[in-house]
Design an enzyme around this catalytic site. Sequence first.
Site, PDB file in Angstrom:
ATOM      1  N   LYS A 150       0.620  -0.976  -0.442  1.00 58.23           N
ATOM      2  CA  LYS A 150      -0.336   0.071   0.717  1.00 58.23           C
ATOM      3  C   LYS A 150       0.805   1.727  -0.191  1.00 58.23           C
ATOM      4  CE  LYS A 150      -2.149  -1.206   3.663  1.00 58.23           C
ATOM      5  NZ  LYS A 150      -1.738  -2.463   3.611  1.00 58.23           N
TER       6      LYS A 150
ATOM      7  N   PHE B   6      13.062  -4.808   3.718  1.00 57.73           N
ATOM      8  CA  PHE B   6      14.541  -5.678   4.331  1.00 57.73           C
ATOM      9  C   PHE B   6      13.904  -6.297   5.374  1.00 57.73           C
ATOM     10  CE2 PHE B   6      16.840  -5.218   7.918  1.00 57.73           C
ATOM     11  CZ  PHE B   6      17.784  -6.200   7.776  1.00 57.73           C
TER      12      PHE B   6
ATOM     13  N   ASP C 298      11.556 -11.162   8.136  1.00 61.09           N
ATOM     14  CA  ASP C 298       9.978 -11.894   9.049  1.00 61.09           C
ATOM     15  C   ASP C 298       9.658 -13.026   7.887  1.00 61.09           C
ATOM     16  OD1 ASP C 298       8.807 -11.840  11.258  1.00 61.09           O
ATOM     17  OD2 ASP C 298       6.951 -11.719   9.093  1.00 61.09           O
TER      18      ASP C 298
ATOM     19  N   ASP D 106       9.230 -16.706   9.496  1.00 60.22           N
ATOM     20  CA  ASP D 106       7.759 -17.367   9.984  1.00 60.22           C
ATOM     21  C   ASP D 106       7.960 -18.330   8.694  1.00 60.22           C
ATOM     22  OD1 ASP D 106       8.033 -15.480  11.926  1.00 60.22           O
ATOM     23  OD2 ASP D 106       6.833 -14.477  10.877  1.00 60.22           O
TER      24      ASP D 106
ATOM     25  N   ARG E  41       2.508 -12.724   0.501  1.00 53.14           N
ATOM     26  CA  ARG E  41       2.343 -11.110   1.028  1.00 53.14           C
ATOM     27  C   ARG E  41       1.757 -10.192  -0.205  1.00 53.14           C
ATOM     28  NH1 ARG E  41       3.594  -8.816   5.919  1.00 53.14           N
ATOM     29  NH2 ARG E  41       5.222 -10.066   6.338  1.00 53.14           N
TER      30      ARG E  41
ATOM     31  N   ASP F  89       9.611 -10.812  19.469  1.00 54.46           N
ATOM     32  CA  ASP F  89       8.279 -12.098  18.980  1.00 54.46           C
ATOM     33  C   ASP F  89       9.312 -13.041  18.626  1.00 54.46           C
ATOM     34  OD1 ASP F  89       5.849 -11.939  17.563  1.00 54.46           O
ATOM     35  OD2 ASP F  89       7.416 -11.876  15.605  1.00 54.46           O
TER      36      ASP F  89
ATOM     37  N   LYS G   8       8.886  -4.009  17.062  1.00 51.47           N
ATOM     38  CA  LYS G   8       8.805  -4.560  16.496  1.00 51.47           C
ATOM     39  C   LYS G   8       8.083  -3.579  14.971  1.00 51.47           C
ATOM     40  CE  LYS G   8       7.731  -8.652  13.397  1.00 51.47           C
ATOM     41  NZ  LYS G   8       7.131 -10.553  13.301  1.00 51.47           N
TER      42      LYS G   8
ATOM     43  N   PHE H 231      -2.704  -0.501  15.400  1.00 50.62           N
ATOM     44  CA  PHE H 231      -2.105  -0.438  14.447  1.00 50.62           C
ATOM     45  C   PHE H 231      -1.794  -1.543  14.559  1.00 50.62           C
ATOM     46  CE2 PHE H 231       0.204  -1.860  10.612  1.00 50.62           C
ATOM     47  CZ  PHE H 231      -0.475  -1.018   9.708  1.00 50.62           C
TER      48      PHE H 231
ATOM     49  N   ASP I 228      -3.920  -5.009  13.587  1.00 48.52           N
ATOM     50  CA  ASP I 228      -3.435  -6.390  12.580  1.00 48.52           C
ATOM     51  C   ASP I 228      -3.771  -7.450  13.011  1.00 48.52           C
ATOM     52  OD1 ASP I 228      -1.731  -5.881   9.531  1.00 48.52           O
ATOM     53  OD2 ASP I 228      -0.516  -6.746  10.889  1.00 48.52           O
ATOM     54  N   ASP I 229      -3.322  -7.394  14.357  1.00 48.35           N
ATOM     55  CA  ASP I 229      -3.554  -9.402  14.922  1.00 48.35           C
ATOM     56  C   ASP I 229      -4.950  -9.594  15.366  1.00 48.35           C
ATOM     57  OD1 ASP I 229      -1.119  -8.948  16.197  1.00 48.35           O
ATOM     58  OD2 ASP I 229      -1.061  -8.440  18.205  1.00 48.35           O
TER      59      ASP I 229
END
Length: 419
Positions: A126, A167, A172, A176, A181, A243, A266, A305, A309-310
């Site tokens: 975005k 980056f 990440d 993970d 993405r 995290d 983070k 935010f 997101d969660d």
Amino acid sequence: MFKLARRILPQQRIFPNPLRLHRLISTSDEVNAEPIIKSMETIGGLSTELVNEQKLKKTSRTLSTLQNHSVPIAARVTVSKDESRDFMAVFPDLVRDITTVTKTYNCNDAAKWFAKVLQYNVPRGKKNRGILTVLTYKNLVPAEDLTPENIKLAQYLGWCVEMLQSFFIISDDVMDNSTTRRGQPCWHKVENVGLTAINDALMIENAMYAILKMHFSHLDCYVALMELFHEITYITTCGQSLDQLNSHRSVSEFTMDNYKAIVDNKTAYYSFYLPFAVALHLAGYKDAEAFRQSKTILLEMGHFFQVQDDFLDCFGNPEVTGKIGTDIQDNKCSWLAVVAMQRANAEQKKIMVDCYGNNDPVKVERVKELYKEIGLPTTFATFEEESYNMIKTHIQQTSRGVPHQTFLQILNKIYQRDS
């Protein structure tokens, strides 16, 4: 009235006479007793069942938290098509500058590959952070300083922020083992990429500094910009470490204090403070208090935010968010997991311990059902509305020369987002 957000967003204590949210959940890890849950039959004049139904519909906006929105729809659309188009128009120049630098090291093949890396990863999202850098700069300086040359500098800074974001997310996604993405395969999942993505991420990070040297080394703010990007990078990697470490712990060990530390480091610093702070430097701001007040508000926005997101990771529509949520499977210390453990009874806590952090689709779905049984969609809806009001109050209390509209523009853009 706003005690909830006071506990969830403790930075607000520096402001005088803060408003107080109703305490819907306990966010203190010092309280050992079972949290007291205050029942609510309606939210914004609607039944909780209707709010839940709206929030969990996959065919409509995921975050339909309240019908009587405090912010008009038009006010939430803060980035014009022209602004986005003008920002994108600079990207080919950025790629050309970077590949030119790469070729000077007799690395023509690497330059050709790197152009693909940049084009696949940097401009596909975005671009909120980059565009907000430009918009913030435009709000900070007088009209006579908005020359084409200065605006292009702000756009280059915005792209540096976007490169740093790339980056982080490439790294990440590798850690993970994510699959999608921004509506496309993660870079390390693309054919013939694999773990080369790690080096590609490092190239993006260091190319950012090449751009800063190329376009900003003649300016008084150059050293401050370099130091800020280095500092934010380190802070963010510390947050990533937290995290990862928490993802190896039992959900029964998750705490709101740990969650806040992860979120601030983070996400909040690089997503909210960095775009704003680089614009302040480019605009010539020197007042340390202006930076301090800005940081406090922007870290609150970052927390706001990340909670959104969660929620989207669990209940969002992948066709809208552009990614498939895996926080439950990855054993992430998320806001939903922390609040669920605070509110759960003994039997529900056992379900969380047995099912959270497991890849079994049945167990993942059981956790989601438990979230709904506990009433987390309703709690989130109220959190979002009241946190917005609290942050807006803090913005109105700032006094060190940064226009309030500059903060409100950012807040209104993320309020009730669905991706």
